[in-house]
Design a protein around this motif. Sequence first.
Motif, PDB file in Angstrom:
ATOM      1  N   VAL A 177       0.831  -1.207   0.000  1.00 52.53           N
ATOM      2  CA  VAL A 177       0.000   0.000   0.000  1.00 52.53           C
ATOM      3  C   VAL A 177       0.865   1.257   0.000  1.00 52.53           C
ATOM      4  N   ASN A 178       1.892   1.272   0.863  1.00 60.35           N
ATOM      5  CA  ASN A 178       2.751   2.461   0.941  1.00 60.35           C
ATOM      6  C   ASN A 178       4.076   2.069   1.593  1.00 60.35           C
ATOM      7  N   ILE A 179       5.066   1.795   0.774  1.00 60.26           N
ATOM      8  CA  ILE A 179       6.340   1.303   1.297  1.00 60.26           C
ATOM      9  C   ILE A 179       7.027   2.341   2.177  1.00 60.26           C
ATOM     10  N   GLU A 180       6.834   3.616   1.909  1.00 54.98           N
ATOM     11  CA  GLU A 180       7.511   4.653   2.694  1.00 54.98           C
ATOM     12  C   GLU A 180       6.938   4.765   4.102  1.00 54.98           C
ATOM     13  N   LYS A 181       5.637   4.562   4.233  1.00 52.54           N
ATOM     14  CA  LYS A 181       4.992   4.729   5.539  1.00 52.54           C
ATOM     15  C   LYS A 181       4.795   3.422   6.289  1.00 52.54           C
ATOM     16  N   ALA A 182       5.081   2.299   5.638  1.00 50.47           N
ATOM     17  CA  ALA A 182       4.905   1.001   6.291  1.00 50.47           C
ATOM     18  C   ALA A 182       5.810   0.893   7.510  1.00 50.47           C
ATOM     19  N   ARG A 183       5.276   0.329   8.582  1.00 52.11           N
ATOM     20  CA  ARG A 183       6.044   0.215   9.830  1.00 52.11           C
ATOM     21  C   ARG A 183       6.967  -1.002   9.810  1.00 52.11           C
ATOM     22  N   ALA A 184       6.574  -2.036   9.073  1.00 50.54           N
ATOM     23  CA  ALA A 184       7.342  -3.285   9.053  1.00 50.54           C
ATOM     24  C   ALA A 184       7.713  -3.600   7.606  1.00 50.54           C
ATOM     25  N   ARG A 185       8.910  -3.164   7.190  1.00 50.57           N
ATOM     26  CA  ARG A 185       9.287  -3.231   5.769  1.00 50.57           C
ATOM     27  C   ARG A 185      10.253  -4.369   5.451  1.00 50.57           C
ATOM     28  N   GLY A 186      10.439  -5.279   6.393  1.00 50.35           N
ATOM     29  CA  GLY A 186      11.260  -6.442   6.109  1.00 50.35           C
ATOM     30  C   GLY A 186      12.687  -6.084   5.776  1.00 50.35           C
ATOM     31  N   TRP A 187      13.210  -6.726   4.715  1.00 45.28           N
ATOM     32  CA  TRP A 187      14.626  -6.558   4.360  1.00 45.28           C
ATOM     33  C   TRP A 187      14.931  -5.229   3.689  1.00 45.28           C
ATOM     34  N   VAL A 188      13.930  -4.426   3.446  1.00 46.99           N
ATOM     35  CA  VAL A 188      14.182  -3.067   2.949  1.00 46.99           C
ATOM     36  C   VAL A 188      14.882  -2.243   4.027  1.00 46.99           C
ATOM     37  N   ASP A 189      14.573  -2.534   5.293  1.00 45.66           N
ATOM     38  CA  ASP A 189      15.180  -1.815   6.419  1.00 45.66           C
ATOM     39  C   ASP A 189      16.350  -2.597   6.985  1.00 45.66           C
ATOM     40  N   GLU A 190      17.427  -1.909   7.285  1.00 43.26           N
ATOM     41  CA  GLU A 190      18.597  -2.617   7.798  1.00 43.26           C
ATOM     42  C   GLU A 190      18.398  -3.113   9.225  1.00 43.26           C
ATOM     43  N   ARG A 191      17.366  -2.676   9.916  1.00 41.87           N
ATOM     44  CA  ARG A 191      17.150  -3.220  11.263  1.00 41.87           C
ATOM     45  C   ARG A 191      16.861  -4.718  11.201  1.00 41.87           C
ATOM     46  N   ALA A 192      16.419  -5.191  10.021  1.00 42.81           N
ATOM     47  CA  ALA A 192      16.222  -6.633   9.853  1.00 42.81           C
ATOM     48  C   ALA A 192      17.537  -7.388  10.058  1.00 42.81           C
ATOM     49  N   ILE A 193      18.656  -6.752   9.690  1.00 37.93           N
ATOM     50  CA  ILE A 193      19.979  -7.384   9.873  1.00 37.93           C
ATOM     51  C   ILE A 193      20.214  -7.672  11.354  1.00 37.93           C
ATOM     52  N   VAL A 194      19.915  -6.689  12.185  1.00 40.76           N
ATOM     53  CA  VAL A 194      20.151  -6.819  13.628  1.00 40.76           C
ATOM     54  C   VAL A 194      19.223  -7.873  14.225  1.00 40.76           C
ATOM     55  N   GLU A 195      17.950  -7.831  13.845  1.00 44.35           N
ATOM     56  CA  GLU A 195      16.990  -8.794  14.407  1.00 44.35           C
ATOM     57  C   GLU A 195      17.318 -10.223  13.967  1.00 44.35           C
ATOM     58  N   PHE A 196      17.743 -10.374  12.723  1.00 40.53           N
ATOM     59  CA  PHE A 196      18.106 -11.698  12.225  1.00 40.53           C
ATOM     60  C   PHE A 196      19.356 -12.215  12.938  1.00 40.53           C
ATOM     61  N   SER A 197      20.282 -11.339  13.212  1.00 41.26           N
ATOM     62  CA  SER A 197      21.487 -11.731  13.950  1.00 41.26           C
ATOM     63  C   SER A 197      21.131 -12.227  15.343  1.00 41.26           C
ATOM     64  N   LYS A 198      20.186 -11.555  15.980  1.00 40.73           N
ATOM     65  CA  LYS A 198      19.745 -11.992  17.312  1.00 40.73           C
ATOM     66  C   LYS A 198      19.053 -13.355  17.226  1.00 40.73           C
ATOM     67  N   PHE A 199      18.210 -13.529  16.229  1.00 41.58           N
ATOM     68  CA  PHE A 199      17.529 -14.815  16.030  1.00 41.58           C
ATOM     69  C   PHE A 199      18.553 -15.925  15.795  1.00 41.58           C
ATOM     70  N   ALA A 200      19.548 -15.661  14.947  1.00 43.42           N
ATOM     71  CA  ALA A 200      20.574 -16.662  14.644  1.00 43.42           C
ATOM     72  C   ALA A 200      21.341 -17.058  15.909  1.00 43.42           C
ATOM     73  N   ALA A 201      21.709 -16.068  16.703  1.00 41.85           N
ATOM     74  CA  ALA A 201      22.437 -16.353  17.940  1.00 41.85           C
ATOM     75  C   ALA A 201      21.595 -17.200  18.888  1.00 41.85           C
ATOM     76  N   TYR A 202      20.334 -16.832  19.017  1.00 40.97           N
ATOM     77  CA  TYR A 202      19.454 -17.558  19.947  1.00 40.97           C
ATOM     78  C   TYR A 202      19.276 -19.011  19.508  1.00 40.97           C
ATOM     79  N   VAL A 203      19.020 -19.209  18.220  1.00 40.97           N
ATOM     80  CA  VAL A 203      18.784 -20.565  17.715  1.00 40.97           C
ATOM     81  C   VAL A 203      20.047 -21.418  17.860  1.00 40.97           C
ATOM     82  N   ALA A 204      21.209 -20.850  17.563  1.00 38.20           N
ATOM     83  CA  ALA A 204      22.451 -21.597  17.730  1.00 38.20           C
ATOM     84  C   ALA A 204      22.677 -21.956  19.197  1.00 38.20           C
ATOM     85  N   TRP A 205      22.399 -21.011  20.076  1.00 37.11           N
ATOM     86  CA  TRP A 205      22.534 -21.220  21.520  1.00 37.11           C
ATOM     87  C   TRP A 205      21.638 -22.354  22.000  1.00 37.11           C
ATOM     88  N   LYS A 206      20.422 -22.426  21.456  1.00 34.87           N
ATOM     89  CA  LYS A 206      19.444 -23.406  21.902  1.00 34.87           C
ATOM     90  C   LYS A 206      19.619 -24.785  21.272  1.00 34.87           C
TER      91      LYS A 206
END
Length: 483
Positions: free
Chosen positions: A164-193
Amino acid sequence: MEFYWGVVQSAFQFEMGDPYRRNLDTRSDWWHWVRDPYNIKNELVSGDLPEEGINNYELYEIDHRLAKELGLNAYQLTIEWSRIFPCPTYSVEVEVERDGYGFIKSVKIRKEHLEKLDELANKREVRHYENVLKNLKKLNFTTFVTLNHQTNPIWLHDPIEVRVNIEKARARGWVDERAIVEFSKFAAYVAWKFDKYVDFWATFDEPMVTAELGYLAPYVGWPPGILNPKAAKSVIMHQIIAHARAYDSIKKFSDKPVGVILNIIPAYPLNPRDSKHVKAAENYDLFHNRLFLEAVNKGKLDIDINGEYVKVPHLKRNDWIGNNYYTREVVKYVEPKYKELPLVTFVGVEGYGYSANPNSISPDNNPTSDFGWEVYPKGLYDSTAEAYEYSEMVFITENGIADSKDILRPRYIVDHVKEVKRLRENGINVLGYFHWALTDNYEWAMGFKIRFGLYEVDPITKERIPRRKSVETYKKVVKEGIE
């Protein structure tokens, strides 16, 4: 290292389907995408829903036993991000370091971060995946675990908002680099577990598909279904960086090999005597295949996506390459389409590769599948040889055919395994072959129409019914071995 014979599944495509709807994953982007009224009305998706699926969530022991009866020694699966973290993990703040280009160079995850993530994790789902992995180890399978197979949590990527509106969307997936940080946290947690149950880790499965189909081909039914080359470029760059940072995260808690799974597609010029068509094939290869290969294996990044590289050493993070091969591409030249993606000077030619008609014959007299994909075994050789240029640890991580009547599949298996043998004879030491798939599954936007399984699945009883010719063929191939 022994040769690995296996099968593959992804979480979203296989898990759901229990009769009481107890094990739904309603928190992924694809869950929302396939039931969106606009998508269904415009036939971008089939209207089939994953909750009518094959119920691997409850029946995994049956599937593992079937794989064992085939003589297999390896099994590849996905741990679904949205099941482990159905709600955001943004509150667990970590330190990020950047390089001179502004790229994320490190994500510092410590024990206290994992403990906070553990408070947010869905413990029921953590126990479920632990039980699945324990069962595989009990049956002496070598386990290959992928962290991202096309799906993302809805809190990270809301494809309807983005459309609908990529500029105003709150959750833009891999378009936003914050996905890098969240994925890194997920990877660490899964490896730990889960590390004690895992033999090989993979960060992504077919990351280029996310960019190509989601942001450059809005007619194919892939989220978010928009044409936005600028966003496509961001998605590619962020996933490359995310692979490297997830690699680092996993390695803090695991000494197992960490790789990436790519759909390496060999591209051939429509007319090999036409220099423009040859250039189109070269650019296809640089764009679709080598963007990732160069970055994660050599630390060379094509920042402007024009075939020129800069050195970014912290991206060189990869132990093995998985090649998902189904068919080739035959391409011809077109003038550059997008200023953000100068390498895109190609278009697939109808009738060949992924652009053929279902259940027909290609212009080169090759049969095509129910999906309209041309059968072209030589492409497995060419694409895997390319992977081997970058790593000596290479696996065929997916190979199969949509063939509900089981007419083409037996020959398809034999002919593609012959290419694996030819690779090995020529010094390209492929270490494994995984068939897609053990059972029929939910084939993304196509729903249940497309059947890849060695076993058919009854939609009501969920009984696994062998496609006998293919089952016996794969069993025989495995028994005879690769030498």
